[in-house]
Design an enzyme around this catalytic site. Structure first.
Site, PDB file in Angstrom:
ATOM      1  N   PRO A  36      -1.473  12.786   3.675  1.00  0.00           N
ATOM      2  CA  PRO A  36      -0.364  12.446   2.779  1.00  0.00           C
ATOM      3  C   PRO A  36      -0.845  12.253   1.333  1.00  0.00           C
ATOM      4  O   PRO A  36      -1.955  11.768   1.110  1.00  0.00           O
ATOM      5  CB  PRO A  36       0.151  11.114   3.332  1.00  0.00           C
ATOM      6  CG  PRO A  36      -0.360  11.020   4.710  1.00  0.00           C
ATOM      7  CD  PRO A  36      -1.609  11.827   4.780  1.00  0.00           C
TER       8      PRO A  36
ATOM      9  N   LYS B 208       0.817  18.433  -1.707  1.00  0.00           N
ATOM     10  CA  LYS B 208       1.341  19.636  -1.050  1.00  0.00           C
ATOM     11  C   LYS B 208       2.701  20.025  -1.651  1.00  0.00           C
ATOM     12  O   LYS B 208       2.937  21.193  -1.950  1.00  0.00           O
ATOM     13  CB  LYS B 208       1.466  19.398   0.464  1.00  0.00           C
ATOM     14  CG  LYS B 208       0.120  19.093   1.099  1.00  0.00           C
ATOM     15  CD  LYS B 208       0.217  18.925   2.585  1.00  0.00           C
ATOM     16  CE  LYS B 208       0.926  17.661   3.008  1.00  0.00           C
ATOM     17  NZ  LYS B 208       0.236  16.428   2.608  1.00  0.00           N
ATOM     18  N   THR B 209       3.553  19.027  -1.826  1.00  0.00           N
ATOM     19  CA  THR B 209       4.864  19.307  -2.411  1.00  0.00           C
ATOM     20  C   THR B 209       4.691  19.862  -3.820  1.00  0.00           C
ATOM     21  O   THR B 209       5.355  20.834  -4.212  1.00  0.00           O
ATOM     22  CB  THR B 209       5.692  18.007  -2.464  1.00  0.00           C
ATOM     23  OG1 THR B 209       5.645  17.402  -1.184  1.00  0.00           O
ATOM     24  CG2 THR B 209       7.118  18.268  -2.861  1.00  0.00           C
TER      25      THR B 209
ATOM     26  N   HIS C  17     -16.466 -17.419   5.170  1.00  0.00           N
ATOM     27  CA  HIS C  17     -16.287 -16.103   5.778  1.00  0.00           C
ATOM     28  C   HIS C  17     -16.610 -14.985   4.765  1.00  0.00           C
ATOM     29  O   HIS C  17     -17.426 -14.097   5.038  1.00  0.00           O
ATOM     30  CB  HIS C  17     -14.833 -15.990   6.272  1.00  0.00           C
ATOM     31  CG  HIS C  17     -14.528 -14.743   6.997  1.00  0.00           C
ATOM     32  ND1 HIS C  17     -14.455 -14.685   8.362  1.00  0.00           N
ATOM     33  CD2 HIS C  17     -14.280 -13.483   6.568  1.00  0.00           C
ATOM     34  CE1 HIS C  17     -14.170 -13.459   8.737  1.00  0.00           C
ATOM     35  NE2 HIS C  17     -14.056 -12.704   7.661  1.00  0.00           N
ATOM     36  N   GLU C  18     -15.993 -15.080   3.605  1.00  0.00           N
ATOM     37  CA  GLU C  18     -16.202 -14.018   2.609  1.00  0.00           C
ATOM     38  C   GLU C  18     -17.638 -14.029   2.081  1.00  0.00           C
ATOM     39  O   GLU C  18     -18.213 -12.971   1.823  1.00  0.00           O
ATOM     40  CB  GLU C  18     -15.206 -14.153   1.449  1.00  0.00           C
ATOM     41  CG  GLU C  18     -13.755 -13.910   1.840  1.00  0.00           C
ATOM     42  CD  GLU C  18     -13.525 -12.586   2.554  1.00  0.00           C
ATOM     43  OE1 GLU C  18     -14.223 -11.597   2.250  1.00  0.00           O
ATOM     44  OE2 GLU C  18     -12.652 -12.549   3.446  1.00  0.00           O
TER      45      GLU C  18
ATOM     46  N   HIS D 288     -19.664 -11.994   4.452  1.00  0.00           N
ATOM     47  CA  HIS D 288     -19.526 -10.539   4.239  1.00  0.00           C
ATOM     48  C   HIS D 288     -20.334 -10.120   3.016  1.00  0.00           C
ATOM     49  O   HIS D 288     -21.085  -9.146   3.040  1.00  0.00           O
ATOM     50  CB  HIS D 288     -18.068 -10.178   3.922  1.00  0.00           C
ATOM     51  CG  HIS D 288     -17.165 -10.111   5.110  1.00  0.00           C
ATOM     52  ND1 HIS D 288     -17.459  -9.402   6.236  1.00  0.00           N
ATOM     53  CD2 HIS D 288     -15.936 -10.649   5.323  1.00  0.00           C
ATOM     54  CE1 HIS D 288     -16.456  -9.508   7.105  1.00  0.00           C
ATOM     55  NE2 HIS D 288     -15.523 -10.275   6.570  1.00  0.00           N
TER      56      HIS D 288
ATOM     57  N   ASP E 263     -11.520  -7.792  11.088  1.00  0.00           N
ATOM     58  CA  ASP E 263     -12.915  -7.305  11.073  1.00  0.00           C
ATOM     59  C   ASP E 263     -13.316  -6.829  12.460  1.00  0.00           C
ATOM     60  O   ASP E 263     -13.967  -5.790  12.620  1.00  0.00           O
ATOM     61  CB  ASP E 263     -13.878  -8.437  10.695  1.00  0.00           C
ATOM     62  CG  ASP E 263     -13.584  -8.990   9.301  1.00  0.00           C
ATOM     63  OD1 ASP E 263     -13.011  -8.252   8.502  1.00  0.00           O
ATOM     64  OD2 ASP E 263     -13.933 -10.162   9.060  1.00  0.00           O
TER      65      ASP E 263
HETATM   66  P1  ATP Z   1       3.296  14.023   1.734  1.00  0.00           P
HETATM   67  O1  ATP Z   1       2.468  14.703   2.754  1.00  0.00           O
HETATM   68  O2  ATP Z   1       3.313  12.544   1.920  1.00  0.00           O
HETATM   69  O3  ATP Z   1       4.642  14.632   1.536  1.00  0.00           O
HETATM   70  P2  ATP Z   1       2.265  15.468  -0.484  1.00  0.00           P
HETATM   71  O4  ATP Z   1       0.944  15.998  -0.102  1.00  0.00           O
HETATM   72  O5  ATP Z   1       3.412  16.408  -0.449  1.00  0.00           O
HETATM   73  O6  ATP Z   1       2.554  14.159   0.343  1.00  0.00           O
HETATM   74  P3  ATP Z   1       2.993  15.089  -3.180  1.00  0.00           P
HETATM   75  O7  ATP Z   1       4.372  14.598  -2.902  1.00  0.00           O
HETATM   76  O8  ATP Z   1       2.873  16.479  -3.661  1.00  0.00           O
HETATM   77  O9  ATP Z   1       2.094  14.848  -1.919  1.00  0.00           O
HETATM   78  O10 ATP Z   1       2.241  14.140  -4.199  1.00  0.00           O
HETATM   79  C1  ATP Z   1       2.763  12.918  -4.616  1.00  0.00           C
HETATM   80  C2  ATP Z   1       2.417  12.680  -6.051  1.00  0.00           C
HETATM   81  O11 ATP Z   1       1.032  12.470  -6.185  1.00  0.00           O
HETATM   82  C3  ATP Z   1       2.705  13.865  -6.937  1.00  0.00           C
HETATM   83  O12 ATP Z   1       4.008  13.824  -7.442  1.00  0.00           O
HETATM   84  C4  ATP Z   1       1.677  13.735  -8.034  1.00  0.00           C
HETATM   85  O13 ATP Z   1       2.115  12.836  -9.016  1.00  0.00           O
HETATM   86  C5  ATP Z   1       0.510  13.090  -7.335  1.00  0.00           C
HETATM   87  N1  ATP Z   1      -0.498  14.068  -6.917  1.00  0.00           N
HETATM   88  C6  ATP Z   1      -0.912  14.286  -5.646  1.00  0.00           C
HETATM   89  N2  ATP Z   1      -1.885  15.219  -5.607  1.00  0.00           N
HETATM   90  C7  ATP Z   1      -2.085  15.608  -6.882  1.00  0.00           C
HETATM   91  C8  ATP Z   1      -2.958  16.547  -7.495  1.00  0.00           C
HETATM   92  N3  ATP Z   1      -3.820  17.276  -6.772  1.00  0.00           N
HETATM   93  N4  ATP Z   1      -2.894  16.701  -8.822  1.00  0.00           N
HETATM   94  C9  ATP Z   1      -2.043  15.972  -9.573  1.00  0.00           C
HETATM   95  N5  ATP Z   1      -1.201  15.066  -9.059  1.00  0.00           N
HETATM   96  C10 ATP Z   1      -1.211  14.876  -7.738  1.00  0.00           C
END
Ligand code: ATP
Length: 621
Positions: A206, A210-211, A427-428, A431, A503
């Site tokens: 994520p 990709k989008t 604790h911290e 670590h 942990d």
């Molecule tokens: P998902 O799998 O959750 O849908 P995704 O891979 O489609 O996520 P995007 O929605 O394209 O991720 O990215 C979210 C935002 O993160 C983008 O709008 C952009 O601002 C930033 N971002 C992510 N990757 C890049 C990149 N390689 N270069 C520049 N900006 C990025």
């Protein structure tokens, strides 16, 4: 989704629907009595005596009797009404005067209008809910518009995103450039009889862009971009998803050359036949079948390209991935050092940075961050700086923003009593000391007992470089750092608290992977015992393989427990040897709440005695 997407809103036009007919019928039924009464003369109100005398005179032609009223017509054509009273002789009188008698059982309008009204209301509410529930995008009017695709259309020129807006995705961009080149001049590619791919599958964790990549492909090619998420196909009714797919292709073909982008295709593209007979799966399978059929149904020459994205490629139906469908796979991984630097440069383009900010340094300390994480850090830093009315975003703002992204926001309002505060500090400090003294782990940047997110305190270790491989010694040192907190509690209080549960979970998971995935157990040897390699893809930690016997499973459990215990011994050894340093650090934490890595080094230097602690020995259990 980025905000620079331009959505086309079609002009609102009246659309016929059955709903309009239903409202019209209801209105006619309800208004009829009012309208009728406007155009007919009102009947005269007779007293009962007047009525009886009219009957006696033979002036009454007909009567209509209800339980409490009598309506009648006179021989001269006029009408009258009167109240019905208990009069046993009336019938004889009417019959004697040969009056035409009719009886009527009155129907209460409440008796039928109300149920119909309620039914229509419910009907309307259900359709509204179902339309709204799925996002309501697409703007198709009328309640029978389920089958319309909900794709958002962005004209290529308007998308405003190009490959220059994407950092650290060089290989993916190269693959996608081929698509834009093809859309620009298809003849060149078909010159020798070659066929372009119909579908490209973007695979990656994520937030890796990709989008953004899909949008940039459309932007570069200057073609319309239809985008929607896999979940938007799915509706409560079987068959709706399939007709939405059909509609999407009809729309896209009209605009060809065009790009269709389906985000999270796993919502519809999961393996068929894996259902347990649920109706929702029938619907999903029908939708997928339709998508497959549509992909077969268009020629590459149409100029239509499908781009889909997923972060769970292992669940996709193999039919989707065969040649002629999504035959191109483009891996969009987490950005490396130079990738993060590029993304930082892109996103800080319109941000005023203070001179002490080094983007190179920021890129170095953020391994494992996705593009979206990096963008988020920059945004958080800018917000922090503006909250403090600064003129520019400083390095300290980025530090705080990274901390916030890693560990969540500070929760200073969470009140801890003095004893709890001491336990967290012990604790911290455990670590931090383990991390500062073991050779194969990231440097300690800061340790704090201010609650953040769900944690009561945290030790922030900063990596100095991206790591792709780890040795057994490094993993064992990591385990010892994870158990440092518990070891310290045990030494100082002779008992442990609930604070170490996270942990322990992480340590157990890591130790288990060492045994089942990395072959790091001498007892079990170099074998893979974890489930399906594909299920492990993109970080999903798997269970044991189904073929593993119960005896082996028990040995895995034993080995996992042994590795964790060994790590605990290492941590106990370190803190015992450096007890004065641990005490000093605990005191400092209780006083100041946050102690930097440099201060820890200073404490260690002061307290370091001539111990013969075999730190290296500790690291190699
Ligand atoms: P998902 O799998 O959750 O849908 P995704 O891979 O489609 O996520 P995007 O929605 O394209 O991720 O990215 C979210 C935002 O993160 C983008 O709008 C952009 O601002 C930033 N971002 C992510 N990757 C890049 C990149 N390689 N270069 C520049 N900006 C990025």
């Amino acid at each position: 989704m980025s905000t620079n997407q331009t959505e086309r809103t079609p002009p609102r036009r009246f659309k016929f629907s059955y709903w309009h007919v239903a409202i019209a019928v209801l209105a006619i039924v309800m208004l009829r009595p009012i309208v009728t009464s406007l155009f007919t003369a009102a009947p005269a109100d007779y007293s009962y005596s007047e009525f009886k005398s009219a009957v006696g005179r033979g002036a009454v032609q007909s009567v209509e009797i209800t339980p409490d009223r009598i309506d009648g017509a006179l021989n001269d054509g006029s009408s009258f009404r009167t109240v019905r009273v208990d009069d046993p002789g009336l019938m004889d009188l009417l019959e004697a005067q040969r009056v035409n008698i009719r009886g009527r059982v009155p129907s209460s309008w409440v008796g039928w209008i109300l149920p119909i009204g309620l039914m229509l209301g419910f009907w309307f509410w259900m359709f509204r809910r179902m339309r709204g529930g799925a996002g309501g995008a697409g703007g198709a009017g009328g309640i029978f518009s389920f089958s319309k695709s909900k794709a958002r259309l962005t004209e290529g020129q308007q998308s405003g995103v190009t490959f220059d807006d994407i950092g650290g995705a060089g290989e993916a961009v190269t693959d996608l450039r081929e698509i834009t080149d093809f859309l620009a001049s298809p003849e060149q590619f078909q010159r020798l009889g070659g066929k372009m791919p119909k579908g490209v599958l973007l695979v990656g964790p994520p937030g890796t862009g990709k989008t953004l990549l899909a949008k940039a492909t459309a932007g570069e090619a200057g073609v319309p971009f239809f985008s929607l998420s896999g979940a938007e196909f799915v509706e409560m009714f079987v068959g709706v998803g399939a007709s939405r797919v059909r509609d999407l292709f009809v729309q896209a073909k009209k605009k060809a050359p065009a790009i269709i982008f389906i985000d999270e295709i796993d919502a519809i593209g999961g393996r068929r036949g894996a259902s347990m007979g649920y109706a929702t799966n029938d619907e999903r399978e029908q939708t997928l079948n339709q998508l497959l059929a549509e992909m077969d149904g268009f020629q590459p020459t149409t100029g239509l390209i499908l781009i889909a994205a997923t972060n769970r490629p292992e669940v996709l139906d193999p039919a989707l991935l065969r040649p002629g469908r999504f035959d191109r796979r483009v891996i969009v991984g987490l950005p490396d050092l130079s990738g993060r630097l590029e993304i930082l440069k892109i996103h800080t383009d319109d941000i005023t940075l203070a001179p002490d900010v080094s983007l190179e340094n920021l890129a170095r300390i953020t391994p494992g961050f996705s593009g979206a994480d990096v963008a988020n850090v920059i945004n958080e830093a800018a917000l922090l700086a503006s909250r403090e009315d600064k003129d520019a975003v400083a390095a300290a703002d980025f530090d705080s923003a990274i901390e916030r992204v890693i560990a969540g926001s500070e929760r200073r309002t969470r009140a801890m009593n003095e004893h709890e505060k001491k336990v967290v500090a012990v604790h911290e400090a455990g670590h931090a000391l383990a991390a500062a003294l073991l050779p194969n782990v990231d440097q300690v940047h800061k340790v704090s007992i201010i609650p953040r997110g769900n944690a009561l305190g945290y030790t922030w270790q900063r990596p100095v470089e991206d790591r792709y491989l780890m040795g057994q010694g490094e993993l064992q040192d990591r385990l010892a750092v994870l158990l440092g907190g518990r070891a310290a509690e045990k030494l100082v209080f002779s008992e442990v608290s609930t604070g170490a549960s996270d942990d322990l979970a992480r340590a157990t998971d890591l130790a288990r992977r060492m045994v089942t995935e990395y072959g790091m157990s001498d007892d079990l040897g170099p074998v893979r015992l974890a489930a399906d390699m594909q299920a492990q893809y993109l970080g999903a930690s798997g269970h044991l393989h189904p073929s593993i016997s119960a005896t082996t499973a028990a040995r895995v459990d034993n080995e996992t427990a042994r590795i964790v215990k060994d790590a605990l011994e290492v941590a106990l050894g370190i803190i015992t040897s450096y007890r004065p340093a641990h005490e000093a650090l605990t005191r400092r934490l209780c006083e100041k709440e946050t102690v930097s890595g440099a201060e820890i080094d200073a404490i260690l230097k002061r307290a370091r005695k001539a111990h013969t602690v075999a730190v290296n020995g500790g690291a190699t259990v």
